[in-house]
Design an enzyme around this catalytic site. Structure first.
Site, PDB file in Angstrom:
ATOM      1  N   LYS A  52       1.595 119.587  46.285  1.00 56.21           N
ATOM      2  CA  LYS A  52       2.835 119.124  46.935  1.00 56.21           C
ATOM      3  C   LYS A  52       3.113 119.957  48.186  1.00 56.21           C
ATOM      4  CE  LYS A  52       4.705 117.329  42.606  1.00 56.21           C
ATOM      5  NZ  LYS A  52       5.555 117.503  41.429  1.00 56.21           N
ATOM      6  N   GLN A  96       9.832 121.402  38.956  1.00 57.13           N
ATOM      7  CA  GLN A  96       8.598 120.964  38.287  1.00 57.13           C
ATOM      8  C   GLN A  96       8.792 120.997  36.770  1.00 57.13           C
ATOM      9  OE1 GLN A  96       6.002 119.654  39.865  1.00 57.13           O
ATOM     10  NE2 GLN A  96       4.785 119.364  38.039  1.00 57.13           N
ATOM     11  N   ASP A 119      13.171 113.570  43.277  1.00 58.11           N
ATOM     12  CA  ASP A 119      12.363 113.193  42.116  1.00 58.11           C
ATOM     13  C   ASP A 119      13.010 112.026  41.364  1.00 58.11           C
ATOM     14  OD1 ASP A 119       9.878 114.098  41.344  1.00 58.11           O
ATOM     15  OD2 ASP A 119      10.615 116.025  40.605  1.00 58.11           O
TER      16      ASP A 119
HETATM   17  N1  GUN Z   1       5.807 116.931  35.885  1.00 60.66           N
HETATM   18  C1  GUN Z   1       4.955 115.906  35.722  1.00 60.66           C
HETATM   19  N2  GUN Z   1       5.174 114.974  36.660  1.00 60.66           N
HETATM   20  C2  GUN Z   1       6.199 115.405  37.415  1.00 60.66           C
HETATM   21  C3  GUN Z   1       6.881 114.866  38.537  1.00 60.66           C
HETATM   22  O1  GUN Z   1       6.620 113.775  39.039  1.00 60.66           O
HETATM   23  N3  GUN Z   1       7.874 115.634  39.034  1.00 60.66           N
HETATM   24  C4  GUN Z   1       8.213 116.826  38.487  1.00 60.66           C
HETATM   25  N4  GUN Z   1       9.218 117.500  39.021  1.00 60.66           N
HETATM   26  N5  GUN Z   1       7.602 117.354  37.449  1.00 60.66           N
HETATM   27  C5  GUN Z   1       6.592 116.632  36.924  1.00 60.66           C
END
Ligand code: GUN
Length: 284
Positions: A52, A96, A119
């Site tokens: 990311k 996350q 998100d």
């Molecule tokens: N953990 C697994 N997939 C994701 C996601 O799309 N966003 C976040 N913040 N954590 C995750």
């Protein structure tokens, strides 16, 4: 059978976002900013976060990552989020997941300013998405919708089975599909006979983290199969939840793993952060 190439489509989205960032910088003096919060030392989570960060850099975003130890308290995480809520250079906040067991994930997600919730996990955005209002939408299901659009795969009236009912993938995926006028079945760990449902489906979308869960005899001839799973096998290879080689010949379209839904998730995070930065620009 046509392969849905998430890698190429994600590059196309990244190029679009990059160009939009340049315009935003020139015309409004705004640099989209993303704050990422990661707790603990789970290697997979760290790998996702570094992808990311890299993607943010590539499109010209400002990004900061708060790396915190497993021992951190809930209140300390909340403090950081409030700081990011108040930081005018930050337009998106991403925590996350999963978080360590001693942290109440819902409490943390509810502290994020819904206007910065790129998100789409905050209940405010989830509610708006379900009611088909403009909102931030969870990146993985949003990326799947983008793939349908790109490949002209129509959803109206289709029988679609979503395998997995998580808050971040299955449930938002089902809502988006209902809003697109599909007939949606959500299967999960308590589903009595998964194959009975998938065999009837025009489209199967699976994201549960079970390698090779979906076998050829579970798929209708000509179906579309979207694999959101990502599993590392003992030999180090990455596979999805679909037995790709066996299922592939039966499909009209199928996503590979890696190179399908995965890259699209990051591309949608970039789009959501750009959208947020633009919205902040319009408000100021
Ligand atoms: N953990 C697994 N997939 C994701 C996601 O799309 N966003 C976040 N913040 N954590 C995750």
């Amino acid at each position: 059978m046509q392969l849905i190439d998430g890698k190429t489509l994600s590059k196309k989205v990244q190029n679009f976002v990059h160009a939009e960032v340049e315009i935003l910088k020139t015309e409004k003096n705004i640099v989209p900013g993303l704050a990422v919060v990661i707790v603990g030392d789970d290697p997979a989570s760290h790998a996702y976060v570094s992808m990311k960060e890299k993607a943010c850099k590539a499109v010209g975003f400002y990004s900061i990552t708060h790396k915190m130890p497993n021992t951190i308290s809930q209140d300390e995480i909340i403090e950081i989020i409030i700081m990011m809520n108040n930081n005018p250079h930050i337009h998106g906040i991403l925590v996350q997941l999963p978080l360590p067991k001693h942290i109440d994930t819902n409490k943390i997600l509810e502290v994020i300013d819904p206007k910065k919730d790129v998100d789409g996990f905050h209940a405010y955005n989830v509610g708006r998405m379900v009611t088909n209002l403009d909102s931030f939408v969870s990146c993985t299901p949003l990326g799947v919708m983008k793939m349908f659009e790109e490949y002209d795969i129509s959803l109206e009236g289709k029988d679609i089975v979503v395998v997995g009912a998580s808050n971040i993938v299955g449930k938002p995926m089902a809502s988006l599909l209902i809003n697109a006028n599909a007939t949606v079945t959500v299967a999960h760990i308590y589903t009595k006979d998964l194959a009975r449902h998938t065999r009837e489906a025009d489209i199967v979308i699976v994201g549960v983290g079970v390698p090779h869960l979906i076998q050829a005899d579970m798929i209708k001839e000509g179906a579309v199969v979207i694999d959101i799973g990502i599993n590392r096998l003992d030999d180090g290879s990455l596979v999805g939840d679909v037995d790709f080689d066996a299922v592939r010949p039966k499909c009209s379209y199928i996503t590979p793993v890696p190179g399908g839904a995965g890259p699209m998730t990051i591309a949608m995070l970039l789009e959501n952060t750009l959208k947020s930065a633009k919205q902040f620009g319009e408000r100021s």
